[in-house]
Scaffold this motif. Structure first.
Motif, PDB file in Angstrom:
ATOM      1  N   ASN A 487       0.833  -1.189   0.000  1.00 51.32           N
ATOM      2  CA  ASN A 487       0.000   0.000   0.000  1.00 51.32           C
ATOM      3  C   ASN A 487       0.874   1.248   0.000  1.00 51.32           C
ATOM      4  O   ASN A 487       2.065   1.205   0.307  1.00 51.32           O
ATOM      5  N   ILE A 488       0.255   2.367  -0.362  1.00 53.32           N
ATOM      6  CA  ILE A 488       0.973   3.636  -0.322  1.00 53.32           C
ATOM      7  C   ILE A 488       1.326   3.930   1.137  1.00 53.32           C
ATOM      8  O   ILE A 488       0.435   4.074   1.981  1.00 53.32           O
ATOM      9  N   GLN A 494      -3.539   8.419   2.802  1.00 54.63           N
ATOM     10  CA  GLN A 494      -4.438   7.364   3.261  1.00 54.63           C
ATOM     11  C   GLN A 494      -5.726   7.274   2.446  1.00 54.63           C
ATOM     12  O   GLN A 494      -6.214   6.174   2.166  1.00 54.63           O
ATOM     13  N   SER A 497      -4.988   5.002  -0.431  1.00 52.84           N
ATOM     14  CA  SER A 497      -4.781   3.594  -0.063  1.00 52.84           C
ATOM     15  C   SER A 497      -6.100   2.863   0.107  1.00 52.84           C
ATOM     16  O   SER A 497      -6.240   1.697  -0.260  1.00 52.84           O
TER      17      SER A 497
END
Length: 559
Positions: A487-488, A494, A497
């Protein structure tokens, strides 16, 4: 997949109507000219000498005149941009037809090549007939100097023959250099050969001045097929052709002939002058100085370029044509604007992916140190940037995103650029637009690609939540490469993600969801990406399975 008549009319009806008009115009012009030369009394003796070759050559020439006139109009980019932004073209369907200008240009070009082949073949037969059927009775009607003259000699010693050979050669070069493989491998070949159109039109004007084909001027005094003073019997072809006005009727004088007045200049002079005037205007406009403000290196070999130009105004979705003389004096490359000038910021920007010789050389001039770290924030360098020429802006289908109540934007990789400018505009304020819901799907191979516009997406997400309209933007991010996927990691990203999905979109389910949520509405579908995605979306837009919702397909393309 069932075809929806309503959707087909919305997506295909306009362009097929224009296609039918164009085909009808070509067919009518061909038949009208063919019949004129076949039955026209003024061409009786010429038709008797040349046969069907005369009719076919002149009919194809009429079609060539029409298409040589039309082929220039779709390339008047500034004119098309003005029409798109003008209040005179208020219909969305009419504006969407302007997006097919490049396709229409190609269709006219193909028609020119096809009918040129027909025209040349018919004239080759005419030249042979001029030699074999040399007329002793009407010497002025002949092109050959004597009976049995070598047809090759006729071609190489007459103005129509020499200019015809040159026209065929130029047209062959332009057509072959327009192929996709040559445009991709060596753009300069395409550019130089395509600009031979100026020479083509000049030679075309000279070609029609040869006066090879002549018509009879004194039909009243010399009806075709009448008895001349030295004839003891009527013309044997008179009764067969149906041109005789009466048996035994004598001629008052010998038949006189003169060449047809040239008509090609009447067809092409207007569009040619219009195109040349626009090119001159664009040359003057593109010579205005451009200042490079910032250069940013993004992940996955993408360079962001921010520029400043006096009196430059643009709308979201438009594109510019960039020329860097330090790389190539003749290569011009289109790039969609990712940031437009506003009241607060006068700069405009593009994102370009380093793929190919031109972009590689350009990137080296902008960022000569390849070890420079990639960063999202602008990288200010105290040095002299290369000189740039910016032509535009020009209109594109993505301008229509705001003119729908619901829009679906689908991007593949760097194809996100036209929609980045749309998102920037929504960040400045969304209330003044008709758009009330935006579905944004972005498909990338690598996770790092989402960093190109991560700040923008998160900023827009926060703004919409603060204004209590989180459903305004439906964001879906897809990454197709799963090797070592994570995930990023940054916390500030966020929102991205949580919307990151693995694999490829399930387009049918997406369209069904949009159709159920927006029943009986017209949804604008905008695509900028690989042909595979484009074909799938186009097919789905024409299908009948979405609760009465009409999807109008718009494909990004640079004319």
């Amino acid at each position: 997949m069932a075809l929806s008549v309503r959707s087909w009319v919305a997506n295909e009806g306009g362009k097929h109507f224009v296609l039918l008009l164009w085909l009808g115009g070509n067919t009518w012009l061909f038949m009208r000219t063919f019949l004129c030369y076949y039955y026209g009394q003024q061409y009786h003796y010429l038709h008797k000498m040349l046969g069907l070759g005369l009719c076919i050559s002149r009919a194809s020439a009429s079609v060539l005149n029409l298409n040589c006139c039309l082929v220039l109009l779709p390339m008047c980019r500034t004119l098309l941009t003005c029409l798109r932004g003008s209040h005179r073209v208020t219909s969305r369907k009419a504006r969407r037809l302007l997006d097919k200008s490049k396709t229409f240009h190609v269709a006219c070009g193909v028609a020119i090549c096809v009918f040129s082949a027909v025209h040349v073949s018919a004239h080759l037969a005419n030249i042979v007939n001029f030699s074999v059927r040399y007329s002793e009775d009407f010497p002025s009607l002949n092109v050959a100097r004597y009976k049995g003259e070598d047809p090759r000699l006729i071609i190489l010693t007459t103005v129509p023959g020499i200019t015809g050979v040159l026209l065929v050669l130029i047209l062959f070069l332009m057509f072959t250099a327009s192929s996709y493989c040559i445009r991709v491998s060596n753009y300069e070949i395409f550019w130089h050969t395509h600009n031979l159109f100026v020479v083509f039109y000049v030679i075309l004007m000279l070609h029609v001045l040869g006066g090879a084909l002549k018509y009879q001027t004194n039909i009243e005094a010399h009806p075709p097929g009448c008895l001349r003073a030295n004839q003891s019997s009527p013309d044997p072809t008179r009764e067969e052709s149906g041109q005789a006005l009466g048996d035994g009727r004598s001629c008052k004088e010998e038949a006189r002939f003169q060449p047809n007045s040239p008509e090609t200049w009447l067809w092409v002079s207007g569009p040619l002058c219009l195109y040349c005037a626009e090119r001159l205007y664009r040359y003057i406009r593109s010579n205005s100085p451009v200042t490079i403000v910032t250069v940013v290196r993004h992940p996955c070999d993408v360079i962001e370029l921010r520029m400043l130009k006096k009196d430059f105004k643009a709308h979201p979705g438009q594109y510019i044509v960039l020329n860097c003389p330090s790389v190539s004096s003749f290569e011009n490359h289109p790039f969609t604007l990712t940031a437009c000038p506003t009241e607060k910021k006068e700069t405009f920007g593009i994102h370009l992916r380093v793929v190919g010789d031109w972009t590689e050389r350009f990137a080296e001039l902008l960022l000569p140190d390849p070890r420079a770290e990639s960063e999202i924030l602008p990288m200010v360098q105290q040095r002299r940037y290369p000189k740039l020429h910016v032509d535009g802006p020009f209109g594109s289908p993505s301008e229509e995103v705001f003119n729908y109540e619901v829009s679906l934007c689908v991007a593949g990789g760097i194809g996100v650029t036209p929609f980045a400018c749309v998102l920037h505009t929504l960040l400045d304020g969304w209330r003044r637009f008709r758009l009330r819901r935006l579905y944004f799907v972005w498909v990338c191979r690598e996770l790092q690609s989402f960093y190109w516009f991560a700040e923008l997406l998160c900023a827009l997400h926060r703004k919409l939540w603060q204004e209590n309209i989180p459903d305004y933007l439906n964001l879906q991010l897809y990454v197709s490469q799963t090797d070592g996927l994570q995930n990023i990691p940054e916390e500030r990203y966020q929102p991205l993600s949580s919307r990151l999905l693995i694999g490829r979109p399930r387009w049918k389910l997406l369209f069904e969801e949009i159709g159920k949520t927006n029943k009986h509405k017209r949804v604008g579908v905008f695509c900028c990406g690989p042909k595979g995605i484009s074909r799938t979306l186009h097919r789905l837009c024409n299908s009948d399975r979405y609760s009465g919702t009409t999807f109008e397909f718009n494909k990004e393309s640079f004319s």
